[in-house]
Design a protein around this motif. Structure first.
Motif, PDB file in Angstrom:
ATOM      1  N   LEU A 244      -6.339   4.084   7.813  1.00 56.07           N
ATOM      2  CA  LEU A 244      -6.520   4.869   6.593  1.00 56.07           C
ATOM      3  C   LEU A 244      -7.298   6.155   6.891  1.00 56.07           C
ATOM      4  O   LEU A 244      -6.889   7.248   6.476  1.00 56.07           O
TER       5      LEU A 244
ATOM      6  N   LYS B  46     -11.288   4.158  -2.724  1.00 52.74           N
ATOM      7  CA  LYS B  46     -10.511   3.345  -3.668  1.00 52.74           C
ATOM      8  C   LYS B  46      -9.334   2.675  -2.944  1.00 52.74           C
ATOM      9  O   LYS B  46      -9.054   1.488  -3.145  1.00 52.74           O
ATOM     10  N   GLN B  47      -8.643   3.434  -2.074  1.00 53.67           N
ATOM     11  CA  GLN B  47      -7.529   2.868  -1.311  1.00 53.67           C
ATOM     12  C   GLN B  47      -8.022   1.764  -0.370  1.00 53.67           C
ATOM     13  O   GLN B  47      -7.370   0.728  -0.229  1.00 53.67           O
TER      14      GLN B  47
ATOM     15  N   PHE C 184       0.835  -1.200   0.000  1.00 51.94           N
ATOM     16  CA  PHE C 184       0.000   0.000   0.000  1.00 51.94           C
ATOM     17  C   PHE C 184       0.869   1.249   0.000  1.00 51.94           C
ATOM     18  O   PHE C 184       1.857   1.316   0.716  1.00 51.94           O
TER      19      PHE C 184
ATOM     20  N   ALA D 285       0.272   5.485   0.288  1.00 46.89           N
ATOM     21  CA  ALA D 285      -0.644   6.607   0.433  1.00 46.89           C
ATOM     22  C   ALA D 285      -0.488   7.552  -0.741  1.00 46.89           C
ATOM     23  O   ALA D 285       0.620   7.823  -1.177  1.00 46.89           O
ATOM     24  N   GLU D 286      -1.615   8.005  -1.253  1.00 48.05           N
ATOM     25  CA  GLU D 286      -1.593   8.959  -2.352  1.00 48.05           C
ATOM     26  C   GLU D 286      -1.857  10.349  -1.797  1.00 48.05           C
ATOM     27  O   GLU D 286      -2.393  10.508  -0.711  1.00 48.05           O
TER      28      GLU D 286
END
Length: 161
Positions: free
Chosen positions: A42, A20-21, A2, A4-5
């Protein structure tokens, strides 16, 4: 792995990215505790001006909510259905958004810093699973957009539980 964006765009677009994540994190995992743990982490990473985010899981035999995975200070462990914001949201099976927790009759204060709260029930196939609980040290932190998008987040989450 994973990653993070960066959250850009409108509030709705940012929430859509978080959903989406969430789906990406859970798509290959079947363990409920692992998925709830990642979901709380998250949200804790994404949401600003919050001091607690996590889950209370429904125990039908005792008709109460029991503390599940969370991010924040230690919390109340058991909440009877119908008590406090979490118990009320679970009993009524509807989201409750509280601008000022000190004005909510029967509010259960686990963290004295909390000023506002949102609780979203988790329901799958008509059965109560538990609630998502988020507290903020800011009065009136959560708005209609937060409510709508957190309900979508919970809807996506329960598909994997």
């Amino acid at each position: 792995m994973f990653q993070a964006e960066t959250y850009k765009g409108s509030k709705e677009e940012q929430y859509q990215l978080v959903i989406k994540q969430l789906k990406a994190l859970m798509e290959s995992e079947t363990n409920r505790i692992a998925n709830l743990s990642n979901a709380s982490a998250l949200l804790n990473q994404f949401l600003k001006e919050i001091n607690w985010v996590g889950f209370y899981l429904y125990e039908q035999e005792k008709n109460e909510l029991v503390l599940g995975p969370f991010q924040g200070l230690p919390a109340c462990v058991r909440i009877p259905l119908g008590k406090g914001v979490c118990g009320t949201a679970a009993a009524e099976r509807k989201t409750i958004r509280v601008e000022d927790v000190h004005q909510f009759p029967g509010h259960i204060a686990c963290d004295a810093a909390s000023q506002s709260e949102i609780v979203v029930p988790m329901i799958k196939a008509g059965q109560l699973i538990g609630v998502l609980d988020i507290d903020s040290p800011i009065i009136n932190r959560f708005d209609e957009i937060d409510q709508s998008m957190l309900e979508q987040f919970v809807h996506a989450l329960v598909e994997f539980l």
